[in-house]
Scaffold this active site. Structure first.
Site, PDB file in Angstrom:
ATOM      1  N   TYR A 288       0.847  -1.189   0.000  1.00 27.18           N
ATOM      2  CA  TYR A 288       0.000   0.000   0.000  1.00 27.18           C
ATOM      3  C   TYR A 288       0.882   1.237   0.000  1.00 27.18           C
ATOM      4  O   TYR A 288       1.563   1.514   0.994  1.00 27.18           O
ATOM      5  CB  TYR A 288      -0.932  -0.023   1.216  1.00 27.18           C
ATOM      6  CG  TYR A 288      -1.858   1.169   1.365  1.00 27.18           C
ATOM      7  CD1 TYR A 288      -2.151   2.014   0.298  1.00 27.18           C
ATOM      8  CD2 TYR A 288      -2.458   1.434   2.584  1.00 27.18           C
ATOM      9  CE1 TYR A 288      -3.007   3.092   0.450  1.00 27.18           C
ATOM     10  CE2 TYR A 288      -3.322   2.508   2.749  1.00 27.18           C
ATOM     11  CZ  TYR A 288      -3.588   3.334   1.678  1.00 27.18           C
ATOM     12  OH  TYR A 288      -4.432   4.406   1.843  1.00 27.18           O
TER      13      TYR A 288
ATOM     14  N   LYS B 210      -1.799  -1.495  -3.743  1.00 31.01           N
ATOM     15  CA  LYS B 210      -2.776  -0.408  -3.711  1.00 31.01           C
ATOM     16  C   LYS B 210      -1.978   0.868  -3.901  1.00 31.01           C
ATOM     17  O   LYS B 210      -1.199   1.266  -3.034  1.00 31.01           O
ATOM     18  CB  LYS B 210      -3.534  -0.397  -2.383  1.00 31.01           C
ATOM     19  CG  LYS B 210      -4.512   0.772  -2.247  1.00 31.01           C
ATOM     20  CD  LYS B 210      -5.142   0.796  -0.851  1.00 31.01           C
ATOM     21  CE  LYS B 210      -6.055   2.015  -0.710  1.00 31.01           C
ATOM     22  NZ  LYS B 210      -6.624   2.120   0.672  1.00 31.01           N
TER      23      LYS B 210
END
Length: 294
Positions: free
Chosen positions: A136, A164
């Site tokens: 992320y 992400k």
């Protein structure tokens, strides 16, 4: 490692009672609702879930409750990342024992590690588990940008399978897709950039807005993947005001206000976040009304 994490993943909020304890009954209800309304999987105890103010014990109970409630019907990804590698390993191993389908690891915040430090941090955690790992990258919250060349290095580790990406840079997404293996999934970390990122080879979105427009997000991605770009663009345009309004102040403050307006008893945020102002609530209500959500 071949695993399909889905296309629309919801970064799930954490409902609180009036005394600011976690409302696990609402967690169960919301998890079911999200799975029934367009969500392929839930990311539990991420930033939208107010992970910075959740205790380790609360995170573990959230993992347990969500896996117990919707495990098998949707993917459950445990937010086990932190700026302490050893603590992330310990929490990851608990999540694995509880039956999570994967983990999400945010870039270490505040420490500001080098790219080599980021590589070693993610590598060390990934090697401690058999679960698939989603990286992320959110520089606006962590002060560290996980660069494409570091992600490419990490993609050689078998169970690191997705990212992400919330840098806000489409150039960075282009570099990722150009250099990563085809099987490595790129998810938009910004609802408003989902369609552009799909066009650059992205898989889907880890979404905030899917709490309230999950079916529409699935429709948009379906349209794009079917070659109906004009329809996908129209859906994106119709949702764009919702995407932007949910970020008029720090996430998840606007989202919690919106959900409370829609009849969900999710409470407010924990300090140091505070509830939306009246002006912000008026704007949120106006956007929901114009989008025919209320």
């Amino acid at each position: 490692m071949a695993i399909d994490l889905g296309r629309v993943l919801t970064a799930m909020i954490t409902p609180f009672k009036s005394d600011m304890t976690v409302d696990y009954d609402q967690v169960k209800k919301l998890a079911h609702h999200l799975v029934q309304s367009g969500t392929d999987g839930l990311v539990v105890a991420g930033t939208t879930g107010e992970s910075p103010t959740l205790s380790k014990e609360e995170k573990i109970e959230l993992f347990r409750v969500v896996v117990e409630e919707i495990g098998g019907d949707a993917v459950v990804i445990a937010g086990t990342g932190s700026n302490n590698t050893a603590d992330s390993i310990a929490l990851t191993q608990v999540a694995e024992k509880l039956g999570a389908d994967g983990i999400m690891l945010v870039c270490p915040y505040y420490n500001k590690p080098s790219q080599e430090g980021l590589y070693q941090h993610f590598k060390t955690i990934a090697e401690s588990t058999n679960l698939p790992v989603m990286l992320y990258n959110v520089p606006g919250r962590t002060a560290s940008n996980l660069l494409p060349q570091t992600v490419v290095r990490l993609s050689a580790i078998e169970n690191i399978v997705a990212i992400k990406e919330a840098s806000g840079s489409l150039d960075q997404v282009s570099e990722l897709r150009r250099n990563l293996p085809d099987h490595f999934a790129i998810y938009s970390g910004d609802d408003s950039l989902t369609l552009p990122i799909l066009a650059l080879g992205g898989k889907g979105v880890v979404s905030v807005a899917s709490h309230i427009v999950g079916p529409q997000l699935q429709e948009m991605i379906n349209a794009f993947n079917s070659g109906n770009v004009t329809i996908a663009t129209k859906i994106h345009s119709s949702l764009f005001p919702v995407f932007k309004t949910l970020f008029i102040t720090s996430n998840p403050v606007p989202l919690k206000a919106a959900l409370n307006m829609l009849g969900w008893q999710v409470g407010g945020p924990r300090l140091p976040l505070v509830e939306a102002t009246q002006a912000e609530k008026d704007m949120i209500k106006k956007t929901l009304s114009e989008a025919k959500l209320i």
